[in-house]
Write a protein that holds these residues in place. Structure first.
Motif, PDB file in Angstrom:
ATOM      1  N   ALA A  98      32.460 -25.361  14.299  1.00 41.77           N
ATOM      2  CA  ALA A  98      31.139 -25.031  13.670  1.00 41.77           C
ATOM      3  C   ALA A  98      30.727 -26.059  12.765  1.00 41.77           C
ATOM      4  CB  ALA A  98      31.381 -23.800  13.123  1.00 41.77           C
ATOM      5  N   VAL A  99      29.504 -26.405  12.721  1.00 42.19           N
ATOM      6  CA  VAL A  99      28.907 -27.234  11.851  1.00 42.19           C
ATOM      7  C   VAL A  99      27.800 -26.586  11.269  1.00 42.19           C
ATOM      8  CG1 VAL A  99      27.855 -29.580  11.244  1.00 42.19           C
ATOM      9  CG2 VAL A  99      29.663 -29.348  13.157  1.00 42.19           C
ATOM     10  N   ARG A 100      27.518 -26.593   9.888  1.00 38.12           N
ATOM     11  CA  ARG A 100      26.284 -26.136   9.319  1.00 38.12           C
ATOM     12  C   ARG A 100      25.590 -26.946   8.373  1.00 38.12           C
ATOM     13  NH1 ARG A 100      30.294 -22.669   9.556  1.00 38.12           N
ATOM     14  NH2 ARG A 100      31.194 -23.225   7.462  1.00 38.12           N
ATOM     15  N   LYS A 101      24.424 -26.995   8.221  1.00 40.96           N
ATOM     16  CA  LYS A 101      23.718 -27.602   7.132  1.00 40.96           C
ATOM     17  C   LYS A 101      23.359 -26.705   6.166  1.00 40.96           C
ATOM     18  CE  LYS A 101      20.497 -30.623  10.045  1.00 40.96           C
ATOM     19  NZ  LYS A 101      19.040 -30.724  10.543  1.00 40.96           N
ATOM     20  N   LEU A 102      23.829 -27.119   4.812  1.00 42.95           N
ATOM     21  CA  LEU A 102      23.961 -26.099   3.546  1.00 42.95           C
ATOM     22  C   LEU A 102      22.406 -26.206   2.983  1.00 42.95           C
ATOM     23  CD1 LEU A 102      27.181 -27.185   2.224  1.00 42.95           C
ATOM     24  CD2 LEU A 102      26.643 -25.311   3.723  1.00 42.95           C
ATOM     25  N   ARG A 103      21.462 -27.046   3.498  1.00 45.31           N
ATOM     26  CA  ARG A 103      20.150 -27.024   3.036  1.00 45.31           C
ATOM     27  C   ARG A 103      19.369 -27.126   4.154  1.00 45.31           C
ATOM     28  NH1 ARG A 103      21.575 -31.197  -1.639  1.00 45.31           N
ATOM     29  NH2 ARG A 103      23.111 -29.782  -2.933  1.00 45.31           N
ATOM     30  N   PRO A 104      19.051 -26.364   5.021  1.00 44.36           N
ATOM     31  CA  PRO A 104      18.237 -26.375   6.221  1.00 44.36           C
ATOM     32  C   PRO A 104      16.750 -26.735   5.712  1.00 44.36           C
ATOM     33  CG  PRO A 104      19.026 -24.176   6.160  1.00 44.36           C
ATOM     34  CD  PRO A 104      19.644 -24.901   5.213  1.00 44.36           C
ATOM     35  N   PRO A 105      16.082 -27.602   6.463  1.00 48.61           N
ATOM     36  CA  PRO A 105      14.896 -28.002   6.132  1.00 48.61           C
ATOM     37  C   PRO A 105      13.722 -27.170   6.844  1.00 48.61           C
ATOM     38  CG  PRO A 105      15.468 -29.401   7.827  1.00 48.61           C
ATOM     39  CD  PRO A 105      16.508 -28.630   7.469  1.00 48.61           C
ATOM     40  N   VAL A 106      13.657 -25.741   6.487  1.00 48.33           N
ATOM     41  CA  VAL A 106      13.018 -24.956   7.081  1.00 48.33           C
ATOM     42  C   VAL A 106      11.935 -24.115   6.007  1.00 48.33           C
ATOM     43  CG1 VAL A 106      14.055 -24.196   9.120  1.00 48.33           C
ATOM     44  CG2 VAL A 106      14.524 -22.905   7.257  1.00 48.33           C
ATOM     45  N   ALA A 107      10.917 -23.572   6.110  1.00 45.27           N
ATOM     46  CA  ALA A 107       9.984 -23.066   5.074  1.00 45.27           C
ATOM     47  C   ALA A 107      10.565 -21.677   4.749  1.00 45.27           C
ATOM     48  CB  ALA A 107       8.745 -22.868   5.663  1.00 45.27           C
ATOM     49  N   GLN A 108      11.405 -21.074   5.600  1.00 43.33           N
ATOM     50  CA  GLN A 108      11.794 -19.714   5.365  1.00 43.33           C
ATOM     51  C   GLN A 108      13.226 -19.872   4.326  1.00 43.33           C
ATOM     52  OE1 GLN A 108      11.342 -20.989   8.479  1.00 43.33           O
ATOM     53  NE2 GLN A 108       9.123 -19.988   8.459  1.00 43.33           N
ATOM     54  N   ILE A 109      13.426 -18.623   3.787  1.00 41.96           N
ATOM     55  CA  ILE A 109      14.979 -18.649   2.879  1.00 41.96           C
ATOM     56  C   ILE A 109      15.787 -18.487   4.022  1.00 41.96           C
ATOM     57  CG2 ILE A 109      16.092 -17.613   1.311  1.00 41.96           C
ATOM     58  CD1 ILE A 109      13.436 -16.712   0.165  1.00 41.96           C
ATOM     59  N   VAL A 110      16.764 -19.281   4.175  1.00 42.89           N
ATOM     60  CA  VAL A 110      17.860 -19.383   5.046  1.00 42.89           C
ATOM     61  C   VAL A 110      19.071 -20.034   4.467  1.00 42.89           C
ATOM     62  CG1 VAL A 110      18.855 -20.212   7.361  1.00 42.89           C
ATOM     63  CG2 VAL A 110      16.470 -19.639   7.013  1.00 42.89           C
ATOM     64  N   ASP A 111      20.147 -19.520   4.150  1.00 49.22           N
ATOM     65  CA  ASP A 111      21.337 -19.965   3.675  1.00 49.22           C
ATOM     66  C   ASP A 111      21.933 -20.905   4.296  1.00 49.22           C
ATOM     67  OD1 ASP A 111      21.413 -17.997   1.557  1.00 49.22           O
ATOM     68  OD2 ASP A 111      22.800 -16.653   2.692  1.00 49.22           O
ATOM     69  N   THR A 112      22.175 -21.192   5.609  1.00 48.65           N
ATOM     70  CA  THR A 112      22.592 -22.265   6.487  1.00 48.65           C
ATOM     71  C   THR A 112      21.856 -22.227   7.771  1.00 48.65           C
ATOM     72  OG1 THR A 112      24.550 -21.050   7.261  1.00 48.65           O
ATOM     73  CG2 THR A 112      24.824 -22.319   5.046  1.00 48.65           C
TER      74      THR A 112
END
Length: 127
Positions: A98-112
């Motif tokens: 499992a790989v996660r971006k901790l600061r995803p580049p989207v306009a919405q509030i998303v943790d990962t």
């Protein structure tokens, strides 16, 4: 992949270049990796000898090297590359990455944002 022995590594964090957006290719960002490594751990359970198991310290070093020195556009490719490296140890029967971006580049509030894949020596399975 059958149920069985697992070595679990959770929350390995390193800075890496991964993303389809130009700004994601210009600077490293924090990426988090979880691994579930399928291996026969019976011999190590009997011997208490590191040589009879998959050395998770060495695995962490390999994964960190992939994240910090290679460049990717997609999390899917990064996860597949990590799986390739982990499966290079003949004792590993399969791995879930499992790989996660901790600061995803989207306009919405998303943790990962992230992906999870499972690979085995016999081929690919859905994760």
């Amino acid at each position: 992949m059958p149920d069985g022995d697992l070595i679990e590594l959770r929350g390995l964090t390193a800075l890496g270049v991964c993303g389809a957006l130009p700004e994601e290719q210009e600077r490293a960002q924090p990426l988090e990796v979880d691994l579930a490594i399928h291996a026969d751990l019976a011999a190590a359970g009997e011997s208490d000898d590191l040589d009879d198991t998959v050395d998770y310290g060495a695995v962490c070093e390999l994964v960190e090297r992939v994240v910090t020195t290679e460049r990717f556009q997609l999390l899917e490719r990064l996860a597949a590359r990590i799986a390739e490296v982990v499966l290079s140890d003949d004792r590993v029967l399969g791995v879930t990455v499992a790989v996660r971006k901790l600061r995803p580049p989207v306009a919405q509030i998303v943790d990962t944002s992230g992906v999870r894949i499972t690979r085995t020596r016999q081929g690919t399975t859905a994760g």
